[in-house]
Write a protein that holds these residues in place. Structure first.
Motif, PDB file in Angstrom:
ATOM      1  N   ILE A 171       0.993  -1.269  -0.052  1.00 56.80           N
ATOM      2  CA  ILE A 171       0.021   0.074   0.078  1.00 56.80           C
ATOM      3  C   ILE A 171       0.931   1.327   0.122  1.00 56.80           C
ATOM      4  CG2 ILE A 171      -1.558   1.365   1.352  1.00 56.80           C
ATOM      5  CD1 ILE A 171      -2.877  -1.515   1.981  1.00 56.80           C
ATOM      6  N   PHE A 172       2.064   1.172   0.706  1.00 56.92           N
ATOM      7  CA  PHE A 172       2.858   2.389   0.919  1.00 56.92           C
ATOM      8  C   PHE A 172       4.086   2.655  -0.042  1.00 56.92           C
ATOM      9  CE2 PHE A 172       0.402   2.423   5.108  1.00 56.92           C
ATOM     10  CZ  PHE A 172      -0.505   3.397   4.625  1.00 56.92           C
ATOM     11  N   GLU A 173       4.404   1.392  -0.837  1.00 55.70           N
ATOM     12  CA  GLU A 173       5.728   1.225  -1.301  1.00 55.70           C
ATOM     13  C   GLU A 173       6.175   2.385  -2.296  1.00 55.70           C
ATOM     14  OE1 GLU A 173       5.912  -2.553  -2.953  1.00 55.70           O
ATOM     15  OE2 GLU A 173       4.256  -2.146  -4.397  1.00 55.70           O
ATOM     16  N   SER A 174       4.927   3.261  -2.875  1.00 55.56           N
ATOM     17  CA  SER A 174       5.482   4.630  -3.318  1.00 55.56           C
ATOM     18  C   SER A 174       5.315   5.508  -2.772  1.00 55.56           C
ATOM     19  CB  SER A 174       4.784   4.055  -4.953  1.00 55.56           C
ATOM     20  OG  SER A 174       3.400   4.323  -4.792  1.00 55.56           O
ATOM     21  N   ASN A 175       5.131   5.626  -1.551  1.00 58.39           N
ATOM     22  CA  ASN A 175       4.743   7.035  -0.805  1.00 58.39           C
ATOM     23  C   ASN A 175       6.129   7.277   0.141  1.00 58.39           C
ATOM     24  OD1 ASN A 175       3.973   9.064   0.979  1.00 58.39           O
ATOM     25  ND2 ASN A 175       1.767   7.899   1.193  1.00 58.39           N
ATOM     26  N   PRO A 176       6.823   8.130  -0.302  1.00 57.49           N
ATOM     27  CA  PRO A 176       7.818   8.463   0.619  1.00 57.49           C
ATOM     28  C   PRO A 176       7.640   9.311   1.898  1.00 57.49           C
ATOM     29  CG  PRO A 176       7.582  10.209  -1.265  1.00 57.49           C
ATOM     30  CD  PRO A 176       6.482   9.063  -1.372  1.00 57.49           C
ATOM     31  N   ASP A 177       6.785   9.588   2.211  1.00 61.84           N
ATOM     32  CA  ASP A 177       6.143  10.357   3.631  1.00 61.84           C
ATOM     33  C   ASP A 177       5.870   9.072   4.599  1.00 61.84           C
ATOM     34  OD1 ASP A 177       6.667  12.671   2.618  1.00 61.84           O
ATOM     35  OD2 ASP A 177       4.391  12.914   1.797  1.00 61.84           O
ATOM     36  N   ILE A 178       5.582   7.871   4.187  1.00 57.50           N
ATOM     37  CA  ILE A 178       5.157   6.839   5.067  1.00 57.50           C
ATOM     38  C   ILE A 178       6.595   5.718   5.102  1.00 57.50           C
ATOM     39  CG2 ILE A 178       3.566   4.857   5.774  1.00 57.50           C
ATOM     40  CD1 ILE A 178       1.411   6.844   4.990  1.00 57.50           C
ATOM     41  N   ILE A 179       7.068   5.536   6.100  1.00 60.75           N
ATOM     42  CA  ILE A 179       8.198   4.504   6.053  1.00 60.75           C
ATOM     43  C   ILE A 179       7.393   3.374   6.930  1.00 60.75           C
ATOM     44  CG2 ILE A 179      10.549   4.362   7.027  1.00 60.75           C
ATOM     45  CD1 ILE A 179      10.286   6.823   5.127  1.00 60.75           C
ATOM     46  N   TYR A 180       7.948   2.202   6.075  1.00 56.18           N
ATOM     47  CA  TYR A 180       7.365   0.870   6.655  1.00 56.18           C
ATOM     48  C   TYR A 180       8.685   0.056   6.866  1.00 56.18           C
ATOM     49  CZ  TYR A 180       5.407  -3.555   6.923  1.00 56.18           C
ATOM     50  OH  TYR A 180       5.221  -4.964   7.212  1.00 56.18           O
ATOM     51  N   ALA A 181       9.105  -0.262   8.070  1.00 53.69           N
ATOM     52  CA  ALA A 181       9.921  -1.109   8.584  1.00 53.69           C
ATOM     53  C   ALA A 181       9.535  -2.383   9.092  1.00 53.69           C
ATOM     54  CB  ALA A 181      11.011  -0.313   9.749  1.00 53.69           C
ATOM     55  N   SER A 182      10.038  -3.376   8.740  1.00 58.35           N
ATOM     56  CA  SER A 182       9.246  -4.793   9.398  1.00 58.35           C
ATOM     57  C   SER A 182      10.613  -5.696   9.524  1.00 58.35           C
ATOM     58  CB  SER A 182       8.422  -5.360   8.227  1.00 58.35           C
ATOM     59  OG  SER A 182       8.100  -6.578   8.561  1.00 58.35           O
ATOM     60  N   SER A 183      10.421  -6.366  10.968  1.00 56.52           N
ATOM     61  CA  SER A 183      11.104  -7.802  10.998  1.00 56.52           C
ATOM     62  C   SER A 183      10.338  -8.666  11.162  1.00 56.52           C
ATOM     63  CB  SER A 183      11.946  -7.437  12.382  1.00 56.52           C
ATOM     64  OG  SER A 183      10.649  -7.559  13.600  1.00 56.52           O
ATOM     65  N   HIS A 184      10.807  -9.842  10.373  1.00 58.31           N
ATOM     66  CA  HIS A 184       9.831 -11.135  10.415  1.00 58.31           C
ATOM     67  C   HIS A 184      10.692 -12.115  10.038  1.00 58.31           C
ATOM     68  CE1 HIS A 184      10.341  -8.723   6.556  1.00 58.31           C
ATOM     69  NE2 HIS A 184      10.741  -9.695   6.167  1.00 58.31           N
ATOM     70  N   GLN A 185      10.262 -13.336  10.506  1.00 54.89           N
ATOM     71  CA  GLN A 185      11.131 -14.680   9.895  1.00 54.89           C
ATOM     72  C   GLN A 185      11.065 -14.758   8.455  1.00 54.89           C
ATOM     73  OE1 GLN A 185      10.190 -18.035  12.158  1.00 54.89           O
ATOM     74  NE2 GLN A 185       9.912 -19.269  10.524  1.00 54.89           N
ATOM     75  N   TYR A 186      11.982 -15.149   7.749  1.00 55.21           N
ATOM     76  CA  TYR A 186      12.190 -15.257   6.329  1.00 55.21           C
ATOM     77  C   TYR A 186      13.273 -16.161   5.747  1.00 55.21           C
ATOM     78  CZ  TYR A 186      12.579 -13.671   1.654  1.00 55.21           C
ATOM     79  OH  TYR A 186      12.704 -13.452   0.083  1.00 55.21           O
ATOM     80  N   PRO A 187      12.907 -17.174   5.005  1.00 52.47           N
ATOM     81  CA  PRO A 187      11.807 -17.172   4.075  1.00 52.47           C
ATOM     82  C   PRO A 187      10.639 -17.720   5.073  1.00 52.47           C
ATOM     83  CG  PRO A 187      13.013 -18.951   3.375  1.00 52.47           C
ATOM     84  CD  PRO A 187      13.845 -18.047   4.501  1.00 52.47           C
ATOM     85  N   PHE A 188       9.431 -17.353   4.806  1.00 54.12           N
ATOM     86  CA  PHE A 188       8.098 -17.597   5.849  1.00 54.12           C
ATOM     87  C   PHE A 188       6.855 -16.993   4.914  1.00 54.12           C
ATOM     88  CE2 PHE A 188       6.118 -17.569  10.143  1.00 54.12           C
ATOM     89  CZ  PHE A 188       6.098 -19.031  10.321  1.00 54.12           C
ATOM     90  N   TYR A 189       5.636 -17.464   5.496  1.00 53.81           N
ATOM     91  CA  TYR A 189       4.504 -16.777   4.887  1.00 53.81           C
ATOM     92  C   TYR A 189       4.506 -15.312   5.125  1.00 53.81           C
ATOM     93  CZ  TYR A 189      -0.398 -15.715   4.632  1.00 53.81           C
ATOM     94  OH  TYR A 189      -1.663 -15.122   4.280  1.00 53.81           O
ATOM     95  N   PRO A 190       4.185 -14.418   4.355  1.00 53.24           N
ATOM     96  CA  PRO A 190       3.642 -14.573   2.792  1.00 53.24           C
ATOM     97  C   PRO A 190       4.484 -14.669   1.733  1.00 53.24           C
ATOM     98  CG  PRO A 190       3.254 -12.252   3.519  1.00 53.24           C
ATOM     99  CD  PRO A 190       4.281 -13.124   4.696  1.00 53.24           C
ATOM    100  N   GLY A 191       6.009 -14.797   1.975  1.00 50.64           N
ATOM    101  CA  GLY A 191       6.812 -14.871   0.896  1.00 50.64           C
ATOM    102  C   GLY A 191       7.379 -13.607   0.650  1.00 50.64           C
ATOM    103  N   THR A 192       6.702 -12.435   0.913  1.00 51.43           N
ATOM    104  CA  THR A 192       7.537 -11.042   0.799  1.00 51.43           C
ATOM    105  C   THR A 192       8.354 -11.098   1.958  1.00 51.43           C
ATOM    106  OG1 THR A 192       5.383 -10.391   1.757  1.00 51.43           O
ATOM    107  CG2 THR A 192       5.480 -10.220  -0.524  1.00 51.43           C
ATOM    108  N   GLY A 193       8.989  -9.537   1.840  1.00 54.08           N
ATOM    109  CA  GLY A 193       9.962  -9.158   2.746  1.00 54.08           C
ATOM    110  C   GLY A 193      11.158  -9.285   2.649  1.00 54.08           C
TER     111      GLY A 193
END
Ligand SMILES: [Zn+2]
Length: 255
Positions: A171-193
């Protein structure tokens, strides 16, 4: 003082024997009653379709509303289940998230803290697709709403759920004003990240190996997220899934 958004309405979102069940929120309610009863509790409002359509397409929202079953269950995907009494939870999970932003605008000088103890979660929900327990992306709708208020120009979303928040990132990957930072197990569901998914320089992914302990988590989180983000923010949202805990069977922690 923490401001908790919680409603008994969340006890009505019946998903049968699925792990994201009524029992889950009953346990949360018990904990809030026992340990946090001196804090401030606020009943979430129900989000309007207008508000939800700031992130999701109107046609998609109509599809969700049309598919709420009169009885039994409807599966939007194998993990995303609606019963006849689910709709209020969907709307209040969004409503409470947005209410917390409005409340924070009115109490900005106090640096208030909010905890939205709601269900269903939403970080897998895409603009036009229900996924991974959620139909509406609660945090994305609240962050988008915050951005549209004049008080908040730079927004950070930190997502420490064991799964990557594919919906929020997309949803926000082309919006420079909203920064999204995620820690997650990888590779894992849902496959992205993957670390290479950087959006317009506003996406910071910190993939973690299966069985990652606290020391390694801190080291990687510092290196891949904290050291890389050199910005000041007006508001921070936490997409707070607790399934990375070693006692949660959703992750694969081995001690
Ligand atoms: Zn999760």
């Amino acid at each position: 003082m923490i401001n908790f958004y919680f409603s008994d309405e969340y006890l009505n979102h019946d998903t049968g024997s699925h792990p994201e069940s009524i029992q889950r929120i009953k346990t949360v309610k018990q904990l809030l009653n026992n340990k946090y009863n001196k804090h401030h509790f606020i009943e979430p409002s129900k989000a309007s379709i207008e508000l939800i359509s700031n992130v999701h397409d109107k046609q998609y929202i109509e599809e969700i509303l049309m598919n709420i079953p009169k009885s039994g269950f409807y599966h939007f995907d194998p993990d995303t289940i609606a019963s006849s009494t689910s709709l209020n939870s969907y709307l209040m999970a969004v409503g409470g998230s947005v209410d917390s932003v409005i409340h924070s605008i009115n109490h900005q000088s106090k640096n208030p803290v909010y905890f939205c103890a709601h269900r269903p979660p939403g970080h897998h929900a895409e603009k036009n697709k229900a996924m991974g327990f959620g139909v509406f992306n609660n945090v994305a709708i609240a962050a988008q709403f915050a951005l549209e208020q004049k008080n908040y120009n730079k927004i950070l979303i930190i997502d420490f759920d064991v799964h990557h928040g594919n919906g929020t990132q997309h949803i926000f990957e082309s919006n420079p004003d909203i920064i999204y930072a995620s820690s997650h197990q990888y590779p894992f569901y849902p496959g992205t990240g993957n670390e290479n998914e950087i959006g317009v320089g506003n996406i910071f992914n910190c993939p973690l190996p299966s069985g990652c302990d606290s020391d390694l988590f801190r080291e990687l989180f510092q290196k891949k997220i904290i050291d890389k983000i050199n910005m000041k923010f007006d508001i921070i949202f936490f997409s707070a899934g607790f399934d990375a805990h070693k006692l949660d069977p959703f992750g694969f922690y081995q001690s």
